[in-house]
Structures are given as structure tokens and as C-alpha cells.
Design a protein around this motif. Structure first.
Motif, mmCIF file in Angstrom:
data_model
loop_
_atom_site.group_PDB
_atom_site.id
_atom_site.type_symbol
_atom_site.label_atom_id
_atom_site.label_comp_id
_atom_site.label_asym_id
_atom_site.label_seq_id
_atom_site.Cartn_x
_atom_site.Cartn_y
_atom_site.Cartn_z
ATOM 1 N N ASN A 199 -2.842 9.701 5.731
ATOM 2 C CA ASN A 199 -3.336 8.561 6.506
ATOM 3 C C ASN A 199 -4.696 8.854 7.135
ATOM 4 O O ASN A 199 -5.438 7.932 7.459
ATOM 5 N N ARG A 242 -3.383 3.279 -5.209
ATOM 6 C CA ARG A 242 -2.817 1.953 -4.949
ATOM 7 C C ARG A 242 -1.930 1.984 -3.704
ATOM 8 O O ARG A 242 -2.048 1.131 -2.823
ATOM 9 N N ILE A 243 -1.065 2.980 -3.615
ATOM 10 C CA ILE A 243 -0.194 3.103 -2.447
ATOM 11 C C ILE A 243 -1.014 3.360 -1.191
ATOM 12 O O ILE A 243 -0.770 2.779 -0.130
ATOM 13 N N HIS A 244 -2.014 4.208 -1.317
ATOM 14 C CA HIS A 244 -2.857 4.561 -0.168
ATOM 15 C C HIS A 244 -3.579 3.330 0.378
ATOM 16 O O HIS A 244 -3.696 3.169 1.592
ATOM 17 N N ALA A 245 -4.052 2.473 -0.514
ATOM 18 C CA ALA A 245 -4.786 1.278 -0.097
ATOM 19 C C ALA A 245 -3.863 0.231 0.522
ATOM 20 O O ALA A 245 -4.286 -0.564 1.369
ATOM 21 N N LYS A 246 -2.614 0.245 0.131
ATOM 22 C CA LYS A 246 -1.683 -0.811 0.514
ATOM 23 C C LYS A 246 -0.831 -0.479 1.735
ATOM 24 O O LYS A 246 -0.572 -1.337 2.574
ATOM 25 N N ASP A 247 -0.347 0.749 1.847
ATOM 26 C CA ASP A 247 0.639 1.116 2.861
ATOM 27 C C ASP A 247 0.192 2.317 3.682
ATOM 28 O O ASP A 247 -0.730 3.030 3.319
ATOM 29 N N ARG A 248 0.916 2.545 4.777
ATOM 30 C CA ARG A 248 0.750 3.774 5.555
ATOM 31 C C ARG A 248 1.745 4.789 5.016
ATOM 32 O O ARG A 248 2.879 4.458 4.689
ATOM 33 N N TRP A 249 1.318 6.033 4.938
ATOM 34 C CA TRP A 249 2.182 7.104 4.461
ATOM 35 C C TRP A 249 3.129 7.529 5.577
ATOM 36 O O TRP A 249 2.784 7.464 6.750
ATOM 37 N N SER A 267 -3.939 6.756 -10.118
ATOM 38 C CA SER A 267 -4.076 5.342 -9.738
ATOM 39 C C SER A 267 -2.904 4.892 -8.866
ATOM 40 O O SER A 267 -3.073 4.057 -7.976
ATOM 41 N N ASP A 268 -1.705 5.448 -9.085
ATOM 42 C CA ASP A 268 -0.558 5.128 -8.240
ATOM 43 C C ASP A 268 -0.810 5.592 -6.806
ATOM 44 O O ASP A 268 -0.523 4.867 -5.851
ATOM 45 N N ILE A 312 -10.010 5.782 1.794
ATOM 46 C CA ILE A 312 -9.730 5.624 0.362
ATOM 47 C C ILE A 312 -10.833 6.199 -0.518
ATOM 48 O O ILE A 312 -10.561 6.727 -1.598
#
Length: 117
Positions: A43, A28-35, A24-25, A47
Motif C-alpha cells: 500500500n 490490477r489489484i494494486h490499482a483497485k483495492d487496498r492490500w 498484470s494481476d 502504482i
């Protein structure tokens, strides 16, 4: 259904999960930010594909170089089979295909271990 992802993406997921993180972490990071850096290959994943990979597992796709190497090896085996069977025309045809692969790689300036390197 298991999605197919690249070796780099599989490696990035593994590195992330090895850091005592939850799936889930990662989502969550994938949905919110660019890697960035070692995770930037993620990227390229939408999702839903990433979620499917985390839930169902994933297949690691072959690189284009691996695909060409497998095709070249298959052609060599086929040529040898035609030779042993006494099929001169089939042997020549497949030998021509082999030469075509080598010529194409040479024209493109590409070296593939096990094929032309």
C-alpha cells in the motif's frame, strides 16, 4: 531505472508472483483495492513505482538498522587504520564518533545487532 523498495515489499511481490499470478494481476489489484495482511506493505507503493519494479526489476533498500550497522563498522575500520598509521588525533576523533553512535542508540533505547546488542 530500477526503483528501490523495502525487503517487505520485495517479499510480498515474490509471494504474489509465486502463486502463479501475472504481473498484470498484481497491478490490477494494486490499482483497485487496498492490500491486507502480508501484502499490506505494498500500500506504500504508488502504482507507477510498482509498475517500474515489475518491468525493470528493483533494488532492495537497506533498513535504518543496516545503515547504522554499516556506518558503525566503517567507523571501526577507520579508527583501526588511524591507529595503525600512528594518527593519534584521527584515532581519538573517530573513537568519539563511535561513542556518539552508541550513546545515541542508548538514549533512544534502540538495540542493533553488531553495534550495541
Amino acid at each position: 531505472m530500477k526503483p528501490t523498495i523495502t525487503k517487505e515489499q520485495a517479499g510480498a511481490i515474490q509471494i504474489f508472483m509465486d502463486g502463479d499470478k501475472e504481473k498484470s494481476d498484481l497491478l490490477r489489484i494494486h490499482a483497485k483495492d487496498r492490500w491486507i495482511e502480508e501484502f499490506s506493505c505494498l500500500n506504500e507503493l504508488d502504482i507507477m513505482t510498482l509498475a517500474a519494479a515489475l518491468v525493470n526489476g528493483y533494488e532492495v533498500g537497506k533498513t535504518p538498522e543496516e545503515e547504522v550497522r554499516e556506518y558503525y563498522e566503517w567507523l571501526k575500520r577507520s579508527r583501526d587504520e588511524r591507529h595503525l598509521a600512528g594518527d593519534v588525533e584521527g584515532n581519538r576523533f573517530i573513537a568519539g564518533l563511535l561513542q556518539g553512535v552508541l550513546n545515541t542508540l542508548d538514549y533512544l533505547g534502540i538495540k542493533i545487532e553488531g553495534v550495541n546488542a
